[in-house]
Motif scaffolding. Structure first.
Motif, PDB file in Angstrom:
ATOM      1  N   TYR A 249       0.856  -1.190   0.000  1.00 35.93           N
ATOM      2  CA  TYR A 249       0.000   0.000   0.000  1.00 35.93           C
ATOM      3  C   TYR A 249       0.890   1.236   0.000  1.00 35.93           C
ATOM      4  O   TYR A 249       1.559   1.532   0.987  1.00 35.93           O
ATOM      5  N   LYS A 250       0.933   1.939  -1.126  1.00 33.50           N
ATOM      6  CA  LYS A 250       1.808   3.096  -1.268  1.00 33.50           C
ATOM      7  C   LYS A 250       1.007   4.285  -1.805  1.00 33.50           C
ATOM      8  O   LYS A 250       0.318   4.168  -2.829  1.00 33.50           O
ATOM      9  N   LYS A 251       1.089   5.404  -1.091  1.00 34.70           N
ATOM     10  CA  LYS A 251       0.424   6.639  -1.521  1.00 34.70           C
ATOM     11  C   LYS A 251      -1.063   6.410  -1.833  1.00 34.70           C
ATOM     12  O   LYS A 251      -1.568   6.800  -2.884  1.00 34.70           O
ATOM     13  N   ASN A 252      -1.735   5.730  -0.896  1.00 36.01           N
ATOM     14  CA  ASN A 252      -3.181   5.470  -0.982  1.00 36.01           C
ATOM     15  C   ASN A 252      -3.580   4.571  -2.147  1.00 36.01           C
ATOM     16  O   ASN A 252      -4.732   4.588  -2.595  1.00 36.01           O
ATOM     17  N   LYS A 253      -2.627   3.782  -2.629  1.00 44.25           N
ATOM     18  CA  LYS A 253      -2.899   2.826  -3.702  1.00 44.25           C
ATOM     19  C   LYS A 253      -2.329   1.460  -3.338  1.00 44.25           C
ATOM     20  O   LYS A 253      -1.295   1.358  -2.692  1.00 44.25           O
ATOM     21  N   SER A 262      -2.679  -1.028 -10.202  1.00 44.48           N
ATOM     22  CA  SER A 262      -2.726  -0.095  -9.081  1.00 44.48           C
ATOM     23  C   SER A 262      -4.199   0.118  -8.728  1.00 44.48           C
ATOM     24  O   SER A 262      -4.970   0.625  -9.543  1.00 44.48           O
ATOM     25  N   ASP A 264      -7.350   1.465  -6.136  1.00 45.23           N
ATOM     26  CA  ASP A 264      -7.755   2.294  -5.013  1.00 45.23           C
ATOM     27  C   ASP A 264      -8.448   1.406  -3.976  1.00 45.23           C
ATOM     28  O   ASP A 264      -8.602   0.196  -4.177  1.00 45.23           O
ATOM     29  N   ASP A 292      -6.317   2.153   6.318  1.00 52.18           N
ATOM     30  CA  ASP A 292      -7.367   2.338   5.312  1.00 52.18           C
ATOM     31  C   ASP A 292      -8.718   2.002   5.949  1.00 52.18           C
ATOM     32  O   ASP A 292      -9.329   0.975   5.686  1.00 52.18           O
TER      33      ASP A 292
END
Length: 301
Positions: A249-253, A262, A264, A292
Protein backbone atom coordinates in the motif's frame (compact mmCIF):
# COMPACT_ATOMS: atom_id res chain seq x y z
CA UNK A 1 9.03 -22.60 46.55
CA UNK A 2 6.97 -20.10 44.52
CA UNK A 3 9.33 -17.11 44.61
CA UNK A 4 11.33 -15.89 41.62
CA UNK A 5 14.98 -16.13 42.62
CA UNK A 6 16.73 -15.36 39.36
CA UNK A 7 16.09 -14.54 35.70
CA UNK A 8 18.55 -15.32 32.91
CA UNK A 9 18.32 -14.33 29.27
CA UNK A 10 20.13 -15.67 26.23
CA UNK A 11 20.57 -14.57 22.63
CA UNK A 12 19.47 -17.41 20.35
CA UNK A 13 18.53 -17.67 16.65
CA UNK A 14 14.97 -18.02 15.40
CA UNK A 15 13.77 -20.09 12.43
CA UNK A 16 14.85 -17.35 10.01
CA UNK A 17 18.35 -17.23 11.48
CA UNK A 18 17.79 -13.89 13.24
CA UNK A 19 18.67 -13.29 16.89
CA UNK A 20 15.86 -13.54 19.39
CA UNK A 21 15.47 -13.92 23.15
CA UNK A 22 15.24 -16.98 25.34
CA UNK A 23 14.39 -16.10 28.94
CA UNK A 24 14.68 -18.50 31.87
CA UNK A 25 13.07 -17.99 35.27
CA UNK A 26 14.49 -19.86 38.27
CA UNK A 27 12.49 -20.27 41.47
CA UNK A 28 13.94 -20.57 44.96
CA UNK A 29 12.95 -24.25 44.84
CA UNK A 30 15.20 -24.77 41.79
CA UNK A 31 12.33 -25.20 39.34
CA UNK A 32 13.06 -23.54 35.98
CA UNK A 33 10.91 -22.49 33.04
CA UNK A 34 11.91 -20.81 29.83
CA UNK A 35 10.38 -19.18 26.76
CA UNK A 36 11.71 -18.03 23.39
CA UNK A 37 9.93 -15.40 21.33
CA UNK A 38 9.69 -15.25 17.53
CA UNK A 39 9.39 -12.23 15.28
CA UNK A 40 7.54 -11.74 12.01
CA UNK A 41 8.91 -10.75 8.62
CA UNK A 42 6.21 -8.10 8.14
CA UNK A 43 5.15 -5.84 10.99
CA UNK A 44 2.60 -3.04 11.14
CA UNK A 45 3.34 0.53 12.12
CA UNK A 46 0.93 0.28 15.07
CA UNK A 47 2.37 -2.95 16.46
CA UNK A 48 4.35 -3.07 19.67
CA UNK A 49 8.02 -2.46 18.91
CA UNK A 50 10.87 -4.92 19.14
CA UNK A 51 14.02 -3.72 20.85
CA UNK A 52 17.20 -4.42 18.87
CA UNK A 53 20.83 -3.43 19.48
CA UNK A 54 21.20 -1.68 16.10
CA UNK A 55 24.90 -2.49 16.19
CA UNK A 56 25.70 -3.11 12.52
CA UNK A 57 28.83 -5.06 13.49
CA UNK A 58 26.67 -7.84 14.98
CA UNK A 59 23.86 -9.62 13.13
CA UNK A 60 23.30 -6.54 10.94
CA UNK A 61 21.98 -4.63 13.92
CA UNK A 62 19.44 -7.27 14.99
CA UNK A 63 21.24 -8.42 18.14
CA UNK A 64 19.44 -8.45 21.49
CA UNK A 65 22.23 -7.86 24.00
CA UNK A 66 20.50 -4.69 25.23
CA UNK A 67 17.43 -6.77 26.03
CA UNK A 68 19.53 -9.23 28.00
CA UNK A 69 21.07 -6.38 30.03
CA UNK A 70 17.59 -5.04 30.83
CA UNK A 71 16.36 -8.47 31.95
CA UNK A 72 19.45 -9.07 34.09
CA UNK A 73 19.14 -5.67 35.79
CA UNK A 74 15.94 -3.63 36.03
CA UNK A 75 13.51 -6.45 35.26
CA UNK A 76 15.17 -8.85 37.71
CA UNK A 77 15.13 -6.10 40.36
CA UNK A 78 11.33 -5.63 40.18
CA UNK A 79 10.38 -9.33 39.83
CA UNK A 80 12.81 -11.00 42.24
CA UNK A 81 10.98 -12.44 45.24
CA UNK A 82 7.53 -12.31 43.62
CA UNK A 83 5.17 -15.28 43.49
CA UNK A 84 5.54 -16.68 39.95
CA UNK A 85 1.88 -17.76 40.01
CA UNK A 86 0.68 -14.14 40.15
CA UNK A 87 0.75 -13.60 36.39
CA UNK A 88 -1.46 -10.51 36.45
CA UNK A 89 0.81 -8.76 38.93
CA UNK A 90 3.96 -9.73 37.03
CA UNK A 91 2.55 -8.40 33.74
CA UNK A 92 1.30 -5.20 35.39
CA UNK A 93 4.74 -4.52 36.87
CA UNK A 94 6.41 -5.12 33.49
CA UNK A 95 4.01 -2.72 31.77
CA UNK A 96 4.59 -0.03 34.39
CA UNK A 97 8.35 -0.49 34.13
CA UNK A 98 8.15 0.07 30.38
CA UNK A 99 5.65 2.91 30.63
CA UNK A 100 5.15 3.45 26.88
CA UNK A 101 2.16 2.78 24.63
CA UNK A 102 4.10 0.71 22.11
CA UNK A 103 6.62 -1.04 24.43
CA UNK A 104 9.46 1.02 22.94
CA UNK A 105 11.47 1.38 26.17
CA UNK A 106 11.99 -2.28 27.04
CA UNK A 107 10.79 -3.86 23.80
CA UNK A 108 7.81 -6.13 23.20
CA UNK A 109 10.21 -9.04 22.63
CA UNK A 110 11.74 -8.47 26.08
CA UNK A 111 8.42 -8.21 27.89
CA UNK A 112 6.87 -11.17 26.10
CA UNK A 113 9.79 -13.49 26.76
CA UNK A 114 9.74 -12.71 30.49
CA UNK A 115 5.95 -12.91 30.80
CA UNK A 116 5.72 -16.20 28.94
CA UNK A 117 8.64 -17.67 30.88
CA UNK A 118 6.78 -16.84 34.11
CA UNK A 119 3.64 -18.63 32.87
CA UNK A 120 5.63 -21.70 31.80
CA UNK A 121 7.47 -21.82 35.12
CA UNK A 122 4.17 -21.61 37.03
CA UNK A 123 2.75 -24.48 34.97
CA UNK A 124 5.82 -26.61 35.75
CA UNK A 125 5.44 -25.75 39.42
CA UNK A 126 1.89 -27.12 39.27
CA UNK A 127 3.06 -30.11 37.21
CA UNK A 128 0.58 -29.37 34.42
CA UNK A 129 0.86 -28.30 30.78
CA UNK A 130 0.91 -24.58 29.93
CA UNK A 131 -2.44 -24.82 28.13
CA UNK A 132 -4.02 -26.29 31.25
CA UNK A 133 -2.48 -23.62 33.46
CA UNK A 134 -3.90 -20.89 31.22
CA UNK A 135 -7.19 -22.46 30.19
CA UNK A 136 -8.12 -24.67 33.12
CA UNK A 137 -7.31 -28.24 34.12
CA UNK A 138 -10.11 -29.71 31.95
CA UNK A 139 -9.08 -27.81 28.81
CA UNK A 140 -8.98 -30.27 25.90
CA UNK A 141 -9.77 -28.37 22.69
CA UNK A 142 -7.30 -27.04 20.14
CA UNK A 143 -8.16 -24.37 17.55
CA UNK A 144 -8.43 -25.24 13.87
CA UNK A 145 -4.92 -24.82 12.44
CA UNK A 146 -4.34 -22.58 9.43
CA UNK A 147 -1.39 -24.15 7.59
CA UNK A 148 0.71 -21.90 5.36
CA UNK A 149 1.59 -23.86 2.21
CA UNK A 150 2.27 -21.16 -0.41
CA UNK A 151 4.41 -18.13 0.45
CA UNK A 152 4.44 -14.71 -1.19
CA UNK A 153 4.87 -11.08 -0.20
CA UNK A 154 7.51 -10.48 2.46
CA UNK A 155 7.84 -14.24 3.00
CA UNK A 156 9.24 -15.07 -0.43
CA UNK A 157 11.30 -13.71 -3.28
CA UNK A 158 8.63 -14.22 -5.92
CA UNK A 159 5.93 -12.26 -7.72
CA UNK A 160 2.99 -12.99 -5.41
CA UNK A 161 1.44 -10.04 -3.60
CA UNK A 162 -0.60 -12.14 -1.16
CA UNK A 163 1.73 -13.19 1.65
CA UNK A 164 0.19 -16.48 2.79
CA UNK A 165 -2.07 -19.05 1.17
CA UNK A 166 -3.22 -21.34 3.96
CA UNK A 167 -5.20 -24.53 4.36
CA UNK A 168 -8.17 -24.44 6.76
CA UNK A 169 -9.14 -28.07 7.55
CA UNK A 170 -12.62 -27.26 8.85
CA UNK A 171 -14.07 -30.74 8.35
CA UNK A 172 -11.49 -32.63 10.40
CA UNK A 173 -12.90 -34.29 13.52
CA UNK A 174 -9.64 -34.00 15.47
CA UNK A 175 -6.51 -31.87 15.45
CA UNK A 176 -4.54 -35.00 14.57
CA UNK A 177 -6.67 -35.56 11.48
CA UNK A 178 -6.39 -31.88 10.51
CA UNK A 179 -2.60 -32.08 10.56
CA UNK A 180 -2.59 -35.29 8.51
CA UNK A 181 -4.88 -33.79 5.89
CA UNK A 182 -2.68 -30.70 5.53
CA UNK A 183 0.48 -32.78 5.29
CA UNK A 184 -1.01 -34.94 2.53
CA UNK A 185 -2.23 -31.86 0.64
CA UNK A 186 1.21 -30.26 0.98
CA UNK A 187 2.95 -33.19 -0.70
CA UNK A 188 0.27 -33.50 -3.37
CA UNK A 189 0.72 -29.79 -4.04
CA UNK A 190 4.45 -30.41 -4.40
CA UNK A 191 3.84 -33.06 -7.06
CA UNK A 192 1.42 -30.80 -8.94
CA UNK A 193 3.94 -27.95 -8.96
CA UNK A 194 6.73 -30.26 -10.13
CA UNK A 195 4.61 -31.71 -12.93
CA UNK A 196 3.91 -28.17 -14.17
CA UNK A 197 7.63 -27.24 -14.05
CA UNK A 198 7.20 -24.88 -11.10
CA UNK A 199 9.93 -24.48 -8.52
CA UNK A 200 9.36 -26.37 -5.26
CA UNK A 201 11.77 -24.23 -3.27
CA UNK A 202 10.18 -22.89 -0.11
CA UNK A 203 9.81 -19.41 1.34
CA UNK A 204 10.34 -17.90 4.77
CA UNK A 205 7.62 -19.95 6.47
CA UNK A 206 8.04 -23.27 4.70
CA UNK A 207 5.45 -22.84 1.96
CA UNK A 208 6.25 -23.26 -1.72
CA UNK A 209 7.36 -20.02 -3.34
CA UNK A 210 7.54 -20.22 -7.15
CA UNK A 211 6.59 -17.41 -9.49
CA UNK A 212 2.97 -17.80 -10.54
CA UNK A 213 1.08 -16.26 -13.46
CA UNK A 214 -1.00 -14.15 -11.07
CA UNK A 215 -2.40 -14.05 -7.52
CA UNK A 216 -5.24 -16.43 -8.45
CA UNK A 217 -3.18 -19.34 -9.78
CA UNK A 218 -2.06 -20.56 -6.32
CA UNK A 219 -5.75 -20.96 -5.43
CA UNK A 220 -6.28 -23.18 -8.47
CA UNK A 221 -3.30 -25.33 -7.48
CA UNK A 222 -4.57 -25.63 -3.90
CA UNK A 223 -8.00 -26.76 -5.02
CA UNK A 224 -6.41 -29.42 -7.24
CA UNK A 225 -4.17 -30.56 -4.36
CA UNK A 226 -7.14 -30.79 -1.98
CA UNK A 227 -9.10 -32.86 -4.49
CA UNK A 228 -6.05 -35.05 -5.21
CA UNK A 229 -6.01 -35.79 -1.48
CA UNK A 230 -9.61 -37.07 -1.83
CA UNK A 231 -10.96 -34.15 0.17
CA UNK A 232 -13.68 -31.61 -0.62
CA UNK A 233 -12.52 -27.95 -0.96
CA UNK A 234 -16.00 -26.72 -0.08
CA UNK A 235 -16.58 -28.84 3.04
CA UNK A 236 -13.38 -30.51 4.27
CA UNK A 237 -10.54 -28.07 3.61
CA UNK A 238 -11.05 -24.44 2.60
CA UNK A 239 -8.44 -21.76 1.91
CA UNK A 240 -7.41 -18.85 4.13
CA UNK A 241 -5.44 -15.81 3.00
CA UNK A 242 -3.10 -13.47 4.83
CA UNK A 243 -2.95 -10.63 2.32
CA UNK A 244 -0.63 -8.40 4.42
CA UNK A 245 -1.80 -5.57 2.19
CA UNK A 246 0.02 -2.85 4.13
CA UNK A 247 3.20 -4.21 2.54
CA UNK A 248 2.11 -3.05 -0.93
CA UNK A 249 0.00 0.00 0.00
CA UNK A 250 1.81 3.10 -1.27
CA UNK A 251 0.42 6.64 -1.52
CA UNK A 252 -3.18 5.47 -0.98
CA UNK A 253 -2.90 2.83 -3.70
CA UNK A 254 -2.57 -0.95 -3.60
CA UNK A 255 0.21 -1.91 -6.02
CA UNK A 256 -0.37 -5.49 -7.19
CA UNK A 257 2.84 -6.48 -8.93
CA UNK A 258 1.66 -9.94 -9.99
CA UNK A 259 -1.04 -8.40 -12.17
CA UNK A 260 0.68 -5.04 -12.73
CA UNK A 261 -2.30 -3.12 -11.32
CA UNK A 262 -2.73 -0.09 -9.08
CA UNK A 263 -5.98 -0.27 -7.12
CA UNK A 264 -7.76 2.29 -5.01
CA UNK A 265 -9.41 1.21 -1.77
CA UNK A 266 -12.76 0.37 -3.35
CA UNK A 267 -11.12 -1.66 -6.12
CA UNK A 268 -9.02 -3.58 -3.59
CA UNK A 269 -12.19 -4.54 -1.71
CA UNK A 270 -13.76 -5.65 -5.00
CA UNK A 271 -10.66 -7.71 -5.79
CA UNK A 272 -10.95 -9.61 -2.49
CA UNK A 273 -14.72 -9.88 -2.68
CA UNK A 274 -14.46 -11.45 -6.13
CA UNK A 275 -11.94 -13.98 -4.82
CA UNK A 276 -14.41 -15.08 -2.14
CA UNK A 277 -17.14 -15.51 -4.75
CA UNK A 278 -14.98 -17.62 -7.05
CA UNK A 279 -12.98 -19.70 -4.56
CA UNK A 280 -13.71 -21.54 -1.27
CA UNK A 281 -12.25 -18.90 1.04
CA UNK A 282 -12.61 -19.41 4.79
CA UNK A 283 -10.94 -16.23 6.08
CA UNK A 284 -8.98 -13.16 5.01
CA UNK A 285 -6.38 -11.56 7.25
CA UNK A 286 -5.15 -7.99 6.70
CA UNK A 287 -7.17 -7.54 3.53
CA UNK A 288 -6.81 -3.77 3.71
CA UNK A 289 -3.94 -1.58 4.86
CA UNK A 290 -3.79 -0.80 8.56
CA UNK A 291 -4.91 2.84 8.17
CA UNK A 292 -7.37 2.34 5.31
CA UNK A 293 -10.41 2.64 7.58
CA UNK A 294 -12.86 3.22 4.75
CA UNK A 295 -11.56 0.10 3.03
CA UNK A 296 -11.97 -1.97 6.19
CA UNK A 297 -15.54 -0.76 6.61
CA UNK A 298 -16.38 -1.70 3.03
CA UNK A 299 -14.55 -5.03 3.21
CA UNK A 300 -16.38 -6.07 6.38
CA UNK A 301 -19.70 -5.06 4.82
Amino acid sequence: MYSIENIKAYEILDSRGFPTLLTEIILDSGIKGQAAVPSGASTGIHEALELRDKDKKRYNGKGVLKNIDLINSSILDVLQGLDVRDQKNIDSILLRLDGTKNKSKLGANTLLSVSLAAAKTASMLNNIELYQYLGGINTNLLPIPLVNVINGGAHAYNNLDIQEYMLAPLGAKTFKEAIRWCSEIFFNLKELLKSNNYSISVGDEGGFAPNFKNNYEPLEFLIKAIKKSKLNPEKDVKISLDVASSEFYKKNKYLLHASNKSLDSESMVDFLSNITKKYPIFSIEDGCAEDDWEGWKNLNS
